[in-house]
Scaffold this active site. Structure first.
Site, PDB file in Angstrom:
ATOM      1  CE1 TYR A 251      -1.539  11.880  -1.570  1.00  0.00           C
ATOM      2  CE2 TYR A 251       0.850  11.435  -1.582  1.00  0.00           C
ATOM      3  CZ  TYR A 251      -0.568  11.237  -1.204  1.00  0.00           C
ATOM      4  OH  TYR A 251      -0.891   9.917  -0.627  1.00  0.00           O
TER       5      TYR A 251
ATOM      6  CG  ASP B 145      -2.967   9.979  -4.788  1.00  0.00           C
ATOM      7  OD1 ASP B 145      -4.061  10.364  -5.636  1.00  0.00           O
ATOM      8  OD2 ASP B 145      -2.830   8.975  -4.528  1.00  0.00           O
TER       9      ASP B 145
ATOM     10  CD  GLU C 143       0.923   9.040   2.667  1.00  0.00           C
ATOM     11  OE1 GLU C 143       0.959   9.286   1.415  1.00  0.00           O
ATOM     12  OE2 GLU C 143       0.044   7.985   2.962  1.00  0.00           O
TER      13      GLU C 143
HETATM   14  N1  ADE Z   1      -1.185   5.584  -1.360  1.00  0.00           N
HETATM   15  C1  ADE Z   1      -0.705   6.834  -0.802  1.00  0.00           C
HETATM   16  N2  ADE Z   1      -1.079   6.910   0.465  1.00  0.00           N
HETATM   17  C2  ADE Z   1      -1.821   5.849   1.050  1.00  0.00           C
HETATM   18  C3  ADE Z   1      -2.307   5.453   2.096  1.00  0.00           C
HETATM   19  N3  ADE Z   1      -2.408   6.121   3.224  1.00  0.00           N
HETATM   20  N4  ADE Z   1      -2.976   4.272   2.138  1.00  0.00           N
HETATM   21  C4  ADE Z   1      -3.036   3.554   0.922  1.00  0.00           C
HETATM   22  N5  ADE Z   1      -2.488   3.939  -0.326  1.00  0.00           N
HETATM   23  C5  ADE Z   1      -1.967   5.157  -0.176  1.00  0.00           C
END
Ligand code: ADE
Length: 297
Positions: A121, A139, A38
């Site tokens: 987030y 997000d 993340e």
């Molecule tokens: N963008 C942010 N977190 C994500 C996730 N777990 N899978 C795909 N795109 C992402």
């Protein structure tokens, strides 16, 4: 928004084949791996994160490994991803987890958010993906989807607090991690700035479907009541209140041709924005509740 959750029916079915799309999506994911992914995904596209994530995890497979490494080694491993302050923050987060949390990534979103480099987030994302907490992870992609589906507006037109309330109601309690990640995939693949509504699994329940991608639909002078965007319903409510003064939700339904739940939804939004004053009954969606234009503001 109660009862509106059905607007996203179909999302988890659409997501099912995507459950294994990324290496950080494992059935019982290692919370540390989720945290690392993340932080990487904060500012880097998922496709580019995949190889960087795999080599980072091979080099620093555990919180302890990362906490014990010099920041310079972490930075070297990070290079190529950019936004290098994230690497320094992640290294500090690992030390804080080792020192204050017994080496276990915390599950509480508040404790997560107090780690270096972890904002609201990322805290929600880790809590839901790694621990199944029923919190939305909002997000920019998710904000865009929710604004369109539930409010019939573009994200800049909906107050952030309204989107948050919508998200909290809509999050799937049985599998919040899948739910949040499904929205992310939907935002990336379908509900983009320029949306692909024909390919959208939730178009049927979306206030905005067709409006944004089909300029002809937007230009069409009269929409059948069920296909009007929330923007149109709001406009119609204001117009009727200006023309005919105080009235009940029932009367607004009759005069605008929009169904009661849409009128009630629009009235609640307009009331929150200070455009109209509404009886508690009207805010509850009861047809006898009365609505008037706000005198102040
Ligand atoms: N963008 C942010 N977190 C994500 C996730 N777990 N899978 C795909 N795109 C992402």
């Amino acid at each position: 928004v109660a009862g509106e959750v059905a607007r996203l029916d179909g999302l988890l079915d659409w997501y099912a084949p995507r459950r294994g799309a990324y290496p950080w999506r494992r059935p019982n994911p290692d919370p540390y791996a989720v945290l690392v992914s993340e932080v990487m995904l904060q500012q880097t596209q998922a496709a580019r994160v995949v190889p960087a994530f795999e080599s980072f995890m091979a080099r620093f497979p555990t919180v302890e490994a990362l906490a014990g490494a010099p920041a310079a080694a972490v930075l070297r491993q990070w290079s190529g991803l950019g936004y290098n302050r994230r690497a320094v923050a992640l290294s500090r987060a690992a030390r804080a987890i080792a020192r204050n949390h017994g080496g276990q990534v915390p599950r509480d979103p508040g404790a997560l958010a107090s780690l270096p480099g972890v904002g609201p987030y990322t805290a929600s994302a880790v809590a839901s993906f790694a621990y199944g907490s029923g919190v939305p992870a909002i997000d920019t992609n998710v904000r865009r989807i929710l604004a369109r589906v539930f409010h019939g507006l573009e994200p800049a037109e909906v107050p952030a607090g309204d989107v948050r309330l919508t998200a909290e109601e809509a999050v799937d309690r049985t599998d919040p991690g899948a739910w949040n990640q499904a929205l992310m995939d939907l935002g990336r693949e379908v509900c983009r700035a320029r949306p692909r509504c024909q390919a959208c699994p939730v178009a049927k329940g979306c206030w905005s479907a067709g409006m944004l991608s089909d300029p002809a639909a937007r230009a069409r002078p009269r929409q059948p009541p069920f296909e009007g965007s929330l923007r149109q319903v709001r406009g119609a409510v204001i117009r009727e209140l200006a023309a005919a003064g105080d009235q009940s939700v029932r009367s607004l339904v009759r005069r605008t041709g929009h169904v009661a739940d849409r009128i009630a939804f629009a009235v609640a939004a307009l009331s929150a924005e200070g455009m109209v004053e509404a009886d508690p009954a009207a805010l509850d969606g009861r047809v006898e509740g009365r609505v008037r234009l706000a005198e102040s503001g």
